[in-house]
Design a protein around this motif. Structure first.
Motif, PDB file in Angstrom:
ATOM      1  N   ASN A 116      -2.415   3.017   5.827  1.00  0.00           N
ATOM      2  CA  ASN A 116      -1.395   1.966   5.946  1.00  0.00           C
ATOM      3  C   ASN A 116      -1.573   1.189   7.242  1.00  0.00           C
ATOM      4  O   ASN A 116      -1.407  -0.016   7.283  1.00  0.00           O
ATOM      5  CB  ASN A 116       0.011   2.583   5.945  1.00  0.00           C
ATOM      6  CG  ASN A 116       0.354   3.205   4.622  1.00  0.00           C
ATOM      7  OD1 ASN A 116       0.001   4.346   4.357  1.00  0.00           O
ATOM      8  ND2 ASN A 116       1.004   2.448   3.762  1.00  0.00           N
TER       9      ASN A 116
ATOM     10  N   TYR B 230       6.996   3.324   8.705  1.00  0.00           N
ATOM     11  CA  TYR B 230       6.989   3.780   7.307  1.00  0.00           C
ATOM     12  C   TYR B 230       8.078   4.802   7.005  1.00  0.00           C
ATOM     13  O   TYR B 230       8.253   5.200   5.862  1.00  0.00           O
ATOM     14  CB  TYR B 230       5.612   4.344   6.952  1.00  0.00           C
ATOM     15  CG  TYR B 230       4.501   3.378   7.317  1.00  0.00           C
ATOM     16  CD1 TYR B 230       4.378   2.179   6.629  1.00  0.00           C
ATOM     17  CD2 TYR B 230       3.629   3.642   8.371  1.00  0.00           C
ATOM     18  CE1 TYR B 230       3.399   1.258   6.984  1.00  0.00           C
ATOM     19  CE2 TYR B 230       2.657   2.739   8.728  1.00  0.00           C
ATOM     20  CZ  TYR B 230       2.545   1.549   8.042  1.00  0.00           C
ATOM     21  OH  TYR B 230       1.593   0.640   8.389  1.00  0.00           O
TER      22      TYR B 230
ATOM     23  N   ASP C 262       6.813   2.554  -2.150  1.00  0.00           N
ATOM     24  CA  ASP C 262       6.574   1.407  -1.267  1.00  0.00           C
ATOM     25  C   ASP C 262       5.455   1.681  -0.273  1.00  0.00           C
ATOM     26  O   ASP C 262       4.689   0.780   0.081  1.00  0.00           O
ATOM     27  CB  ASP C 262       7.864   1.029  -0.531  1.00  0.00           C
ATOM     28  CG  ASP C 262       8.889   0.396  -1.466  1.00  0.00           C
ATOM     29  OD1 ASP C 262       8.472  -0.006  -2.574  1.00  0.00           O
ATOM     30  OD2 ASP C 262      10.074   0.331  -1.112  1.00  0.00           O
TER      31      ASP C 262
ATOM     32  N   HIS D 186       2.302  -0.593  -0.189  1.00  0.00           N
ATOM     33  CA  HIS D 186       1.958  -1.245   1.080  1.00  0.00           C
ATOM     34  C   HIS D 186       0.463  -1.097   1.374  1.00  0.00           C
ATOM     35  O   HIS D 186      -0.226  -2.042   1.735  1.00  0.00           O
ATOM     36  CB  HIS D 186       2.783  -0.629   2.215  1.00  0.00           C
ATOM     37  CG  HIS D 186       2.371  -1.063   3.593  1.00  0.00           C
ATOM     38  ND1 HIS D 186       1.392  -0.417   4.314  1.00  0.00           N
ATOM     39  CD2 HIS D 186       2.772  -2.109   4.356  1.00  0.00           C
ATOM     40  CE1 HIS D 186       1.226  -1.037   5.472  1.00  0.00           C
ATOM     41  NE2 HIS D 186       2.045  -2.064   5.523  1.00  0.00           N
TER      42      HIS D 186
ATOM     43  N   LYS E  59      -1.700  -3.129  -1.191  1.00  0.00           N
ATOM     44  CA  LYS E  59      -1.705  -4.567  -0.887  1.00  0.00           C
ATOM     45  C   LYS E  59      -2.557  -4.879   0.328  1.00  0.00           C
ATOM     46  O   LYS E  59      -3.252  -5.893   0.376  1.00  0.00           O
ATOM     47  CB  LYS E  59      -0.270  -5.034  -0.607  1.00  0.00           C
ATOM     48  CG  LYS E  59       0.430  -5.535  -1.855  1.00  0.00           C
ATOM     49  CD  LYS E  59       1.744  -6.194  -1.477  1.00  0.00           C
ATOM     50  CE  LYS E  59       2.677  -6.246  -2.671  1.00  0.00           C
ATOM     51  NZ  LYS E  59       4.087  -6.250  -2.254  1.00  0.00           N
ATOM     52  N   LYS E  60      -2.472  -3.987   1.303  1.00  0.00           N
ATOM     53  CA  LYS E  60      -3.233  -4.205   2.535  1.00  0.00           C
ATOM     54  C   LYS E  60      -4.723  -4.349   2.218  1.00  0.00           C
ATOM     55  O   LYS E  60      -5.382  -5.268   2.693  1.00  0.00           O
ATOM     56  CB  LYS E  60      -3.003  -3.031   3.480  1.00  0.00           C
ATOM     57  CG  LYS E  60      -3.798  -3.076   4.765  1.00  0.00           C
ATOM     58  CD  LYS E  60      -3.703  -1.726   5.468  1.00  0.00           C
ATOM     59  CE  LYS E  60      -4.591  -1.700   6.688  1.00  0.00           C
ATOM     60  NZ  LYS E  60      -4.033  -2.511   7.777  1.00  0.00           N
TER      61      LYS E  60
END
Ligand SMILES: [Zn+2]
Lengths: 310, 313
Positions: free
Chosen positions: B204, B286, B293, B297, B300-301
């Motif tokens: 993340n 986080y 989520d 996250h 998407k990163k």
């Protein structure tokens, strides 16, 4: 012999493809299966000057054949079954039901994150020569009546190396299959990372693998077909993440290149090391499928997945 | 440049040791040497990429074992891939961070030749990556955040590694890490080379030490491919854009953890404090997210990691 893909695929599809020039002539010469990934690259460029020559010597059985004979046999040696490199277009054409191929709309603008000298010149020249915008041809088609998303990599485009465009086209194909709930078939052929794009190339491994995992978690079927050569970052990402893994005979498949390994361990590699048969023996390949059986094998797998078991 | 300065520092350190070992302490000379040492360290500014590669590989640079000892508490080591082998080049286990249980995983190079050999100089085989994944899946099961420390010349290009599926092991880690439901923080502490680094780096938050490097391949490997000459690695360093500053520019990493002038090994205690602060800061981002989520996250990163360069026609 230059063909217009418009003649092969349905006319309405050509608007998206534009015109793809299919140049089969180099296929028979390029990339001896016995050569290493890098050598294959050299061979293909070195032998292009002989295209007028209508005779080819098979690198495996050393016999002479008319090129047309080999071409008519899916670029496979008629005597020993040696699989020559085949262009992405020709592979696609021989795999899918006639007139069903529709390219996915995913064209990526050229970028040069490292400002690598002469990179754009190289890409433009390759686009002209291969008729491909990058090292992947992706679209939807029917195989024996079954709908699928198919991506075919081309080792003729900078050794099929994975940069941003290749990573995006693969990811886009995976996501499309996920959205439309279609099976996904990827034919890999790659020397690995696109050195010209440095760290951005490395990140494509994470991007593509993450997309495959999402597709996987949503219940999608992914058939990965490893062809000569599949090495480096592609082997260490989407190539080896299939539910079903097929390989063409005697393809070089590995993470590290044979020369790097030889330098590291200081000895010659055994015969057949990192070849399809070797990977099958060690449990990484479901089946080795010769090119002329590929279509029916994939159709078989699709048929078995067309209904859910209870 | 740093290489030459470092050689002089080592010379001075040896002299200081001699003075300290002597029967009569030559204090005056000691102060002179200490001053010289201080001035040399101050010269380590405006470092070029190859200077950073030198520092990233420095023998005395803090390693995974040092970070665990100085940042975490109550460490319990876990070994083995549960499939037939223990790979010493990946080190990890369970510990607490500020009282919270976490899983810590990193490349291990070892501190002396015996350890180096045992850890294969920090170059994992597939068993190492499978061990890392085993620890990560367990962390997910028990809801523990994962912190990884990246420091490797790359995955090992060996006969056995290939035979046992090096590519498949790395690919599986990339895929499975992308979907983990617990927060993952990765810190490139030394050299992060190739898929061997990324295989524990799908996080993340990806952070880099100020003098760490992260690249598609080692500079030597890059020089070999480009010019068939591994000795031109300094030139390759300049081309590759592998420094923390370059990667922040690419948005491949989220933040840079500052190091003392002269590199992390000059004052490791300060480094541990700083790294600890950064881990706490990232974890807090986080802590309020639910597990879906957290996973989204991360997805998407990496899905958008090349967004600045990716333009669709
Ligand atoms: Zn033959």
């Amino acid at each position: 012999m230059k063909l217009n893909v418009g003649k092969i695929f349905k006319k309405k599809d050509t608007a998206e493809v534009k015109v793809i020039k299919l140049n089969d002539d180099n296929s028979v010469n390029a990339g001896a299966n016995t050569a290493s990934a890098n050598k294959a690259d050299k061979d293909s460029s070195a032998q292009q000057s002989n295209t007028e020559d209508d005779v080819t010597v098979c690198p495996k059985c050393k016999q002479e054949f008319k090129k047309q004979e080999v071409k008519d046999n899916l670029n496979v040696c008629v005597a020993c079954g040696h699989h020559y490199v085949i262009s992405a277009d020709k592979r696609m054409k021989n795999l899918v039901d006639k007139g069903t191929f529709k390219p996915l709309k995913c064209k990526v603008e050229f970028t040069n994150p490292l400002n690598y000298p002469d990179y754009e010149d190289k890409i433009l020249a390759l686009q002209e020569k291969t008729g491909l915008d990058e090292a992947v041809l992706a679209g939807t088609a029917k195989i024996d009546g079954y709908d699928a998303v198919i991506a075919v990599m081309s080792s003729k485009f900078l050794m099929g190396s994975m940069g941003i465009a290749v990573g995006e086209k693969i990811t886009n194909a995976v996501e499309y299959a996920d959205r439309k709930k279609l099976p996904l078939i990827i034919f890999t052929a790659s020397g690995g990372a696109r050195m010209q794009e440095g760290i951005m190339s490395l990140m494509q491994m994470a991007k593509t693998s993450a997309a495959v995992e999402k597709f996987n978690n949503n219940g999608g079927l992914y058939i990965s077909v490893l062809t000569h050569p599949t090495t480096g970052g592609v082997t260490a990402s989407f190539a080896t993440l299939g539910d079903i893994t097929l390989a063409e005979p005697e393809a070089l498949i590995g993470f590290a290149g044979p020369r790097v390994i030889e330098q590291t361990i200081g000895q010659k590699l055994p015969e057949g090391f990192q070849r399809s048969e070797f990977l099958q023996e060690h449990g990484f390949v479901d089946q080795i499928v010769p090119r002329d059986k590929m279509r029916e094998t994939i159709a078989h797998i699709l048929r078995l997945h067309s209904k859910r078991g209870k | 440049m740093v290489k030459e300065i470092d050689a002089k520092i080592i010379e001075i350190d040896n002299e200081i040791e001699k003075i300290k070992a002597a029967e009569v302490l030559d204090e005056a000379q000691l102060y002179v040497l200490k001053r010289q040492r201080h001035d040399l360290i101050k010269m380590c500014k405006d470092l070029g990429p190859h200077d950073k590669v030198y520092l990233a590989r420095h023998k005395k640079r803090p390693k995974i074992t040092d970070y665990i000892e100085n940042i975490f508490e109550d460490f319990f080591e876990q070994q083995g891939d549960d499939l037939g082998k223990e790979d010493g080049s990946i080190y990890g286990g369970i510990a607490t961070f500020n009282g919270v249980p976490v899983t810590v995983i990193g490349h291990r190079k070892g501190n002396d030749l015996t350890e180096n050999l045992k850890c294969n100089f920090g170059m994992p085989g597939p068993e190492g990556y499978r061990k890392a994944l085993r620890l990560m899946k367990q962390a997910e099961k028990f809801g523990r955040p994962i912190i990884t420390f990246i420091d490797t010349p790359g995955a090992y290009p060996g006969l056995e590694a290939e035979t046992n599926g090096q590519g498949t092991a790395i690919a599986t880690n990339l895929a499975k890490m992308s979907a983990l439901k617990v927060p993952v923080i990765a810190i490139v502490t030394g050299e992060g080379s190739s898929g061997g680094a990324l295989a524990i780096g799908v996080a993340n938050s990806v952070l880099m030490m100020e003098n760490a490097v992260y690249s598609i391949l080692s500079p030597e490997g890059y020089a070999t491919i480009l010019w068939k000459d591994s000795t031109r690695s300094d030139e390759a360093c300049d081309m590759m854009k592998l420094t923390a500053q370059d990667l922040k520019g690419f948005k491949v990493i989220d933040d840079i953890i500052p190091e003392p002038i002269g590199g992390a090994h000059i004052n490791p205690k300060v480094v541990y404090k700083t790294v600890s602060k950064y881990i706490a800061k990232e974890l807090s981002k986080y802590s309020k997210m639910n597990e879906d989520d957290v996973s989204k996250h991360r997805y998407k990163k990496f899905r958008n990691i090349d967004a600045d360069y990716l333009k669709l026609l």
